[in-house]
Design a protein around this motif. Structure first.
Motif, PDB file in Angstrom:
ATOM      1  N   TRP A   1       1.132  -1.084   0.107  1.00  0.00           N
ATOM      2  CA  TRP A   1       0.323   0.253   0.308  1.00  0.00           C
ATOM      3  C   TRP A   1       0.841   1.370   0.254  1.00  0.00           C
ATOM      4  O   TRP A   1       0.065   2.747  -0.437  1.00  0.00           O
ATOM      5  CB  TRP A   1      -0.725   0.292   1.106  1.00  0.00           C
ATOM      6  CG  TRP A   1      -1.604   1.344   1.352  1.00  0.00           C
ATOM      7  CD1 TRP A   1      -2.647   1.983   0.843  1.00  0.00           C
ATOM      8  CD2 TRP A   1      -1.555   2.208   2.556  1.00  0.00           C
ATOM      9  NE1 TRP A   1      -3.170   3.050   1.289  1.00  0.00           N
ATOM     10  CE2 TRP A   1      -2.327   2.958   2.862  1.00  0.00           C
ATOM     11  CE3 TRP A   1      -0.295   2.632   3.556  1.00  0.00           C
ATOM     12  CZ2 TRP A   1      -2.030   4.225   3.222  1.00  0.00           C
ATOM     13  CZ3 TRP A   1       0.190   3.743   4.454  1.00  0.00           C
ATOM     14  CH2 TRP A   1      -0.713   4.690   3.710  1.00  0.00           C
ATOM     15  N   TRP A   2       2.056   0.980   0.592  1.00  0.00           N
ATOM     16  CA  TRP A   2       2.796   2.205   0.943  1.00  0.00           C
ATOM     17  C   TRP A   2       3.331   2.794  -0.389  1.00  0.00           C
ATOM     18  O   TRP A   2       3.661   3.727  -1.202  1.00  0.00           O
ATOM     19  CB  TRP A   2       4.089   1.502   1.587  1.00  0.00           C
ATOM     20  CG  TRP A   2       5.008   1.324   1.049  1.00  0.00           C
ATOM     21  CD1 TRP A   2       5.593  -0.293   0.833  1.00  0.00           C
ATOM     22  CD2 TRP A   2       5.850   1.526   0.338  1.00  0.00           C
ATOM     23  NE1 TRP A   2       6.706  -0.710   0.156  1.00  0.00           N
ATOM     24  CE2 TRP A   2       6.409   0.203  -0.791  1.00  0.00           C
ATOM     25  CE3 TRP A   2       6.353   2.668  -1.138  1.00  0.00           C
ATOM     26  CZ2 TRP A   2       7.871   0.043  -1.619  1.00  0.00           C
ATOM     27  CZ3 TRP A   2       7.689   2.215  -1.357  1.00  0.00           C
ATOM     28  CH2 TRP A   2       8.069   1.612  -1.874  1.00  0.00           C
ATOM     29  N   SER A   3       3.507   1.901  -2.098  1.00  0.00           N
ATOM     30  CA  SER A   3       4.119   2.805  -2.934  1.00  0.00           C
ATOM     31  C   SER A   3       3.259   3.074  -3.564  1.00  0.00           C
ATOM     32  O   SER A   3       3.373   3.889  -5.241  1.00  0.00           O
ATOM     33  CB  SER A   3       3.938   0.818  -3.743  1.00  0.00           C
ATOM     34  OG  SER A   3       3.224   0.692  -3.778  1.00  0.00           O
ATOM     35  N   TRP A   4       1.994   3.098  -3.745  1.00  0.00           N
ATOM     36  CA  TRP A   4       1.018   4.003  -3.992  1.00  0.00           C
ATOM     37  C   TRP A   4      -0.210   5.261  -2.960  1.00  0.00           C
ATOM     38  O   TRP A   4      -0.814   6.043  -3.185  1.00  0.00           O
ATOM     39  CB  TRP A   4      -0.718   3.386  -4.595  1.00  0.00           C
ATOM     40  CG  TRP A   4      -1.511   2.834  -4.168  1.00  0.00           C
ATOM     41  CD1 TRP A   4      -3.020   3.693  -3.749  1.00  0.00           C
ATOM     42  CD2 TRP A   4      -1.517   0.871  -3.349  1.00  0.00           C
ATOM     43  NE1 TRP A   4      -3.274   2.287  -2.935  1.00  0.00           N
ATOM     44  CE2 TRP A   4      -2.511   0.969  -2.989  1.00  0.00           C
ATOM     45  CE3 TRP A   4      -0.359   0.188  -4.350  1.00  0.00           C
ATOM     46  CZ2 TRP A   4      -3.237  -0.593  -2.541  1.00  0.00           C
ATOM     47  CZ3 TRP A   4      -0.960  -1.141  -3.413  1.00  0.00           C
ATOM     48  CH2 TRP A   4      -2.102  -1.621  -2.455  1.00  0.00           C
ATOM     49  N   ASN A   5       0.873   5.192  -1.710  1.00  0.00           N
ATOM     50  CA  ASN A   5       0.321   6.826  -0.767  1.00  0.00           C
ATOM     51  C   ASN A   5       2.053   7.628  -0.930  1.00  0.00           C
ATOM     52  O   ASN A   5       2.951   7.508  -0.427  1.00  0.00           O
ATOM     53  CB  ASN A   5       0.282   5.779   0.125  1.00  0.00           C
ATOM     54  CG  ASN A   5       0.091   6.858   1.406  1.00  0.00           C
ATOM     55  OD1 ASN A   5       0.968   7.689   1.753  1.00  0.00           O
ATOM     56  ND2 ASN A   5      -1.649   7.321   1.644  1.00  0.00           N
ATOM     57  N   HIS A   6       1.520   8.944  -1.810  1.00  0.00           N
ATOM     58  CA  HIS A   6       2.832   9.690  -2.011  1.00  0.00           C
ATOM     59  C   HIS A   6       3.633   9.870   0.186  1.00  0.00           C
ATOM     60  O   HIS A   6       4.420  10.077   0.272  1.00  0.00           O
ATOM     61  CB  HIS A   6       2.794  10.938  -2.527  1.00  0.00           C
ATOM     62  CG  HIS A   6       2.118  11.051  -3.709  1.00  0.00           C
ATOM     63  ND1 HIS A   6       1.198  10.981  -4.497  1.00  0.00           N
ATOM     64  CD2 HIS A   6       2.917  10.310  -5.004  1.00  0.00           C
ATOM     65  CE1 HIS A   6       1.084  10.844  -5.932  1.00  0.00           C
ATOM     66  NE2 HIS A   6       2.444  10.071  -5.968  1.00  0.00           N
ATOM     67  N   GLU A   7       2.811  10.008   1.283  1.00  0.00           N
ATOM     68  CA  GLU A   7       2.970  10.693   1.833  1.00  0.00           C
ATOM     69  C   GLU A   7       4.033   9.189   2.853  1.00  0.00           C
ATOM     70  O   GLU A   7       4.646   9.506   3.488  1.00  0.00           O
ATOM     71  CB  GLU A   7       1.996  10.579   3.278  1.00  0.00           C
ATOM     72  CG  GLU A   7       2.492  11.375   4.060  1.00  0.00           C
ATOM     73  CD  GLU A   7       1.186  12.295   5.115  1.00  0.00           C
ATOM     74  OE1 GLU A   7       1.673  12.826   5.729  1.00  0.00           O
ATOM     75  OE2 GLU A   7       0.058  12.120   5.099  1.00  0.00           O
ATOM     76  N   ALA A   8       3.372   8.026   2.328  1.00  0.00           N
ATOM     77  CA  ALA A   8       4.141   7.220   3.331  1.00  0.00           C
ATOM     78  C   ALA A   8       5.587   6.906   2.267  1.00  0.00           C
ATOM     79  O   ALA A   8       6.695   6.420   3.163  1.00  0.00           O
ATOM     80  CB  ALA A   8       3.755   5.301   2.537  1.00  0.00           C
ATOM     81  N   ILE A   9       5.898   7.146   0.911  1.00  0.00           N
ATOM     82  CA  ILE A   9       6.529   6.659  -0.033  1.00  0.00           C
ATOM     83  C   ILE A   9       7.950   7.957   0.422  1.00  0.00           C
ATOM     84  O   ILE A   9       8.928   8.148   1.022  1.00  0.00           O
ATOM     85  CB  ILE A   9       6.668   7.389  -1.286  1.00  0.00           C
ATOM     86  CG1 ILE A   9       5.951   6.096  -1.509  1.00  0.00           C
ATOM     87  CG2 ILE A   9       7.839   7.910  -2.060  1.00  0.00           C
ATOM     88  CD1 ILE A   9       5.138   6.200  -2.957  1.00  0.00           C
ATOM     89  N   ALA A  10       7.212   9.904   1.096  1.00  0.00           N
ATOM     90  CA  ALA A  10       8.416  10.369   1.903  1.00  0.00           C
ATOM     91  C   ALA A  10       8.724  10.554   3.230  1.00  0.00           C
ATOM     92  O   ALA A  10       9.489  10.424   3.428  1.00  0.00           O
ATOM     93  CB  ALA A  10       7.215  11.982   2.000  1.00  0.00           C
ATOM     94  N   LEU A  11       7.591   9.288   3.826  1.00  0.00           N
ATOM     95  CA  LEU A  11       7.884   9.263   4.933  1.00  0.00           C
ATOM     96  C   LEU A  11       9.074   7.966   5.109  1.00  0.00           C
ATOM     97  O   LEU A  11      10.405   7.854   5.795  1.00  0.00           O
ATOM     98  CB  LEU A  11       7.104   7.333   5.562  1.00  0.00           C
ATOM     99  CG  LEU A  11       7.254   7.500   7.531  1.00  0.00           C
ATOM    100  CD1 LEU A  11       7.030   8.873   8.245  1.00  0.00           C
ATOM    101  CD2 LEU A  11       6.563   6.344   7.571  1.00  0.00           C
ATOM    102  N   PHE A  12       9.490   7.402   4.365  1.00  0.00           N
ATOM    103  CA  PHE A  12      10.314   6.466   3.723  1.00  0.00           C
ATOM    104  C   PHE A  12      11.769   6.925   3.027  1.00  0.00           C
ATOM    105  O   PHE A  12      12.909   7.218   3.759  1.00  0.00           O
ATOM    106  CB  PHE A  12      10.746   5.206   3.223  1.00  0.00           C
ATOM    107  CG  PHE A  12       9.646   4.300   3.542  1.00  0.00           C
ATOM    108  CD1 PHE A  12       9.906   3.721   5.000  1.00  0.00           C
ATOM    109  CD2 PHE A  12       8.343   3.865   3.512  1.00  0.00           C
ATOM    110  CE1 PHE A  12       9.392   2.580   5.181  1.00  0.00           C
ATOM    111  CE2 PHE A  12       7.542   3.095   4.232  1.00  0.00           C
ATOM    112  CZ  PHE A  12       8.273   2.210   4.969  1.00  0.00           C
ATOM    113  N   ARG A  13      11.228   7.836   2.598  1.00  0.00           N
ATOM    114  CA  ARG A  13      12.829   9.099   1.787  1.00  0.00           C
ATOM    115  C   ARG A  13      13.282  10.104   3.179  1.00  0.00           C
ATOM    116  O   ARG A  13      14.459  10.251   3.075  1.00  0.00           O
ATOM    117  CB  ARG A  13      12.622  10.091   0.610  1.00  0.00           C
ATOM    118  CG  ARG A  13      11.998   9.480  -0.414  1.00  0.00           C
ATOM    119  CD  ARG A  13      11.255  10.580  -0.949  1.00  0.00           C
ATOM    120  NE  ARG A  13      10.913   9.579  -2.654  1.00  0.00           N
ATOM    121  CZ  ARG A  13      12.200   9.261  -3.933  1.00  0.00           C
ATOM    122  NH1 ARG A  13      12.965  10.404  -2.880  1.00  0.00           N
ATOM    123  NH2 ARG A  13      11.938   9.015  -4.315  1.00  0.00           N
TER     124      ARG A  13
END
Length: 869
Positions: A30-42
């Motif tokens: 799910w994280w791969s299509w949630n921009h805020e989750a991607i930003a969290l890992f970045r």
């Protein structure tokens, strides 16, 4: 010398308690299509995350303990983590489209599902089988469009809440990684996947050990374990034969995607189909619907038949009737050569042990995979097997449906081509996966957030007009600038790896212009896709590209299959052209095309170019991704673009012509590309207002998004699959297996009776009074005298097939009217009456036909029983 015994153990990252939610998020795609989750890992370490192919599982095992200690005291990061964890939790527990439409009332539905339930059917479970799944670049279980579509299919099934699981293979080496040698020739390398740094969870038994499942092979059983990847609400189960129980040869079955010879391919497909069903049963999952995404998994139908025979005591034909009711098949291939064909001896060899174990007759099975069941020399076709054992079959665009019906009409020779039982469900893309964060923010601001949950709602996308032209344009310009920066870094890396001289590496910093009209061409390099078509007249192209005031640039990327020499030649030609001194700043080729490269391209280009030979593109989806990001599609009217193009939302190369002289076709269509660039595209792009905004261009950007985004997305696609395929198939399957499969037994018994006496059916006479003098708006009465022999009127349906006649005397688009019985004449002849509606003037035709009728038949056209008169 004694062999070494290596004892293995697993080391897991030490994540502070306060950051444990990072693990939960990382192990759900799910994280791969949630921009805020991607930003969290970045935010943890942007450079490290990017170097690890944006893999959060590997990031958490690689990042230093000191950095994790910092983060657990960073209040801003913790707040960000809590927001994302809360969003995932709400997503997993939230109300869905499936809940709304199939578990209760469904306001606003254009068409209700067949036999719409009043409450959720607890038995419904869909198993979606595919040889490849493109979920994310860090999980290399895909090669191209088929896999990426399968990944988007799972993501939308999750968003919609459909009760679906995925089944595939977990490849140790995946698909190859591409690099080019100094001469531009594609080379392949196969790095080994580190399963323990991927979001893979082993399925374990009650004893805590991996579940092992087996399939009989010649002289032994082949074992495999099951891995799970969680894709939102949807589990994807991946089968892996690399276990100690197997020989080295058998451990390699799941070694490479599309690797090896025909021997390897059939072994993989046995594991995928037969093994996939067995894996689901080992997990306690018994699907009511099995969806075969291409023919690779068609052996699953044989295993379902075997189980039905064994557990319910059915004959082969009875089990076939029940199982066929529960299968869906999607074909993606527009040419016969693109379908898996196996020599009969290969099928006999690799399935020989299975035939013995299952008591399935090999001659019967081989016949199911042949267009002509009586020809023992005909190769065994996985597509034919799937078509014969599916309740619903479909192509992946309207045009592809037409092509597929033409290609496979030999299976139903008595049917008009238009009635061959292959429907169309056009592909789409998972919008949130492919949309740039900047464009998503723009949509939230001006469309509201409804586009995320209801991307197929046209009323939402009409609000694109609310976006100020300047704001849309500036957002797109930033994405183009980011694409140029990415290309420069990528090309520099390519040159360093190749050992290029320092001067050439330094020039990589100067390639491309962030303000030039940017064209993207990225896809699998097959010859029919014509990657070099735009080079047909290099002199003319050079003049277009190097216009000082209106510069144009082209970015290429894509892989050729390792054994596709023609595709490799196309790549080499592009590389050589790109090295010309007058073009090297304007044309680049990006190596090792994957989902990460694709995102940069579709989010940043101005024009997405597609020029296959019509009608060889079954659908194509890359242009849909560009359209969602305000890119303009420019394509031959093939695949999805044949139904998406609307004059003011993109550009068409030609008018849908098909050619026999391919050289002439290339001349005509390359000129059409140059004409469009010179006369329409370049002027529209560079004609700017006082604020620097190209109003005409932005208007087309908006028209493109308004018309394409609500249609060409996988949510709409999955809704169609549910209504047209999954739900009716689920209902039919439950009907067939009810009461210990009594309906399936009755159907087969009835069918034997009907088949025995069908040759005695004749159309004695047909009368249509007043047909020659009919006028528009009238109805012409038709009377038919039908001899049924020992059959009863309840066993048949008599139809009028009518419509406009083409120049060959055929009814190209037949309409069907059911005739009604009106008593019995002498000597066993029945009277049937109907009417021909005269809705338009012109040359009309009609015919009477008789089909079998039974409540257990989902589609009488598939029986092969038909009498015309």
């Amino acid at each position: 010398m004694a062999s070494r015994r290596i004892r293995m153990f697993t080391v897991r990252p030490r994540i502070p308690e306060r950051l444990q939610a990072l693990q939960t998020i990382a192990y759900n795609l799910w994280w791969s299509w949630n921009h805020e989750a991607i930003a969290l890992f970045r935010r943890i370490d942007e450079d490290l995350f990017e170097s690890l192919e944006n893999n959060p599982v590997k990031l958490l095992s690689t990042v230093s303990p000191e950095r994790l200690q910092e983060l657990q005291h960073d209040e801003g990061f913790l707040a960000h983590l809590d927001r994302v964890a809360g969003a995932l939790d709400r997503y997993m527990r939230g109300h869905t489209w499936y809940d709304e439409v199939f578990c209760g009332r469904s306001p606003g539905l254009e068409t209700e599902p067949p036999r719409t339930p009043t409450k959720r059917s607890p038995e419904m479970r869909i198993a979606y089988f595919s040889a490849e799944f493109g979920l994310h670049e860090s999980i290399p279980t895909y090669s191209g469009g088929l896999g990426v579509l399968a990944g988007d299919h799972l993501k939308s099934a999750s968003d919609l809440g459909e009760p679906l699981v995925g089944v595939g293979l977990m490849y140790r080496l995946g698909y190859f990684r591409q690099y080019l040698n100094h001469d531009g020739w594609q080379q392949e390398r196969y790095p080994e996947n580190d399963f323990f740094n991927l979001p893979l969870v082993p399925e374990l038994g009650p004893d805590g050990k991996p579940i092992l499942v087996s399939v009989p092979f010649p002289g032994r059983d082949v074992f495999f374990r099951i891995w799970r990847i969680q894709v939102g609400r949807v589990p994807l189960y991946l089968l892996d034969t690399n276990v100690p129980n197997n020989s080295p040869e058998d451990r390699e079955i799941t070694g490479q995607l599309y690797g090896g010879d025909q021997d390897m391919r059939i072994r993989q497909e046995i594991i995928l189909g037969i093994g996939g069903i067995r894996a689901l049963r080992a997990l306690g999952i018994q699907p009511t619907v099995c969806h075969m995404n291409e023919g690779h998994s068609a052996f699953l139908a044989l295993e379902r038949i075997r189980i039905m025979m064994e557990e319910k005591g059915l004959s082969f034909e009875e089990a076939r009737a029940a199982v066929t009711a529960g299968n869906v098949f999607t074909t993606h291939t527009p040419v016969p050569a693109g379908n898996d064909l196996f020599a009969p001896h290969l099928v006999e060899h690799w399935l020989g042990a299975y035939f013995l174990f299952s008591k399935l007759d090999k001659h019967t099975i081989l016949a199911l995979g042949r267009q002509n069941p009586q020809d023992p020399s005909e190769p065994f076709s996985m597509t034919v097997l799937a078509l014969r054992l599916a309740n619903v079959s479909n192509g992946v665009s309207k045009l592809h449906g037409v092509v597929s019906r033409r290609m496979w009409r030999g299976l139903w020779p008595q049917l008009p081509e238009a009635e061959v039982p292959i429907i169309s469900i056009t592909n789409g893309v998972h919008t949130q996966t492919w949309l740039s964060p900047e464009m998503a923010q723009l949509f939230d601001r001006y469309l509201g957030t409804g586009w995320r949950d209801k991307p197929s709602d046209h009323s939402i996308w009409k609000r694109v007009d609310n976006i100020p032209d300047a704001e849309l344009w500036r957002t797109h310009e930033r994405r183009r600038e980011r694409l140029v920066v990415f290309c420069r870094k990528r090309v520099r890396w390519q040159l360093l790896r190749r050992g290029a001289p320092p001067a050439e590496i330094h020039r990589a910093e100067e390639i491309l212009d962030p303000e030039a009209l940017t064209i993207g061409f990225a896809r699998r390099f097959a010859t029919y896709k014509r990657g070099n078509l735009i080079f047909r007249n290099l002199e003319r192209l050079t003049a277009i590209i190097n216009n000082k005031d209106r510069p144009v640039q082209i970015i290429f990327s894509g892989k050729a299959h390792p054994r596709d020499h023609g595709g490799k030649e196309l790549i080499a030609e592009i590389v050589h052209v790109a090295r010309r001194p007058d073009l090297r700043r304007r044309i680049v080729f990006l190596e090792d095309y994957d989902m990460a490269v694709a995102r940069y391209l579709v989010q940043g280009v101005d024009i997405w170019l597609n020029n296959p030979r019509r009608p060889l593109e079954a659908s194509g989806t890359s242009g849909m991704k560009a359209a969602a990001n305000a890119g303009i599609h420019m394509s031959v009217l093939d695949g999805w673009w044949a139904e998406g193009y609307a004059r003011d939302n993109g550009y068409a190369i030609g008018a849908g012509e098909e050619y026999t002289d391919l050289n002439y076709q290339d001349d005509v269509e390359s000129r059409a590309i140059y004409d469009l660039l010179e006369q329409e595209i370049v002027p529209a792009f560079f004609t700017r207002g006082s604020d620097g905004v190209p109003r005409q261009w932005v208007r087309m950007m908006k028209n493109s998004m308004k018309t394409l985004c609500p249609v060409f997305n996988t949510n709409r696609m999955l809704e169609e699959y549910m209504r047209l395929a999954y739900w009716p198939t689920h209902q039919h399957y439950l009907q067939m297996i009810a009461d210990d499969a009594k309906p399936a037994r009755n159907l087969v018994r009835w069918r034997r009776h009907v088949e025995q006496h069908w040759p005695q059916i004749t159309v004695e006479s047909v009368e249509a009074k007043g047909a020659d003098g009919a006028h528009v708006g009238e109805q012409v009465p038709v009377l038919a005298r039908i001899r049924l022999g020992p059959l009863a009127p309840e066993d048949v349906e008599v139809q009028l097939v009518h419509g406009l006649v083409d120049s060959l005397g055929e009814i190209a688009t037949p309409n069907v009217t059911v005739m009604q019985p009106d008593g019995k004449a002498a000597d066993g002849v029945y009277i049937y009456r109907g009417h021909l509606p005269c809705k338009s003037s012109g040359q009309h035709g009609y015919a009477v036909r008789i089909l079998p009728r039974h409540e257990g038949l989902a589609n009488p056209l598939t029986t092969g029983l038909i009498t015309w008169g």
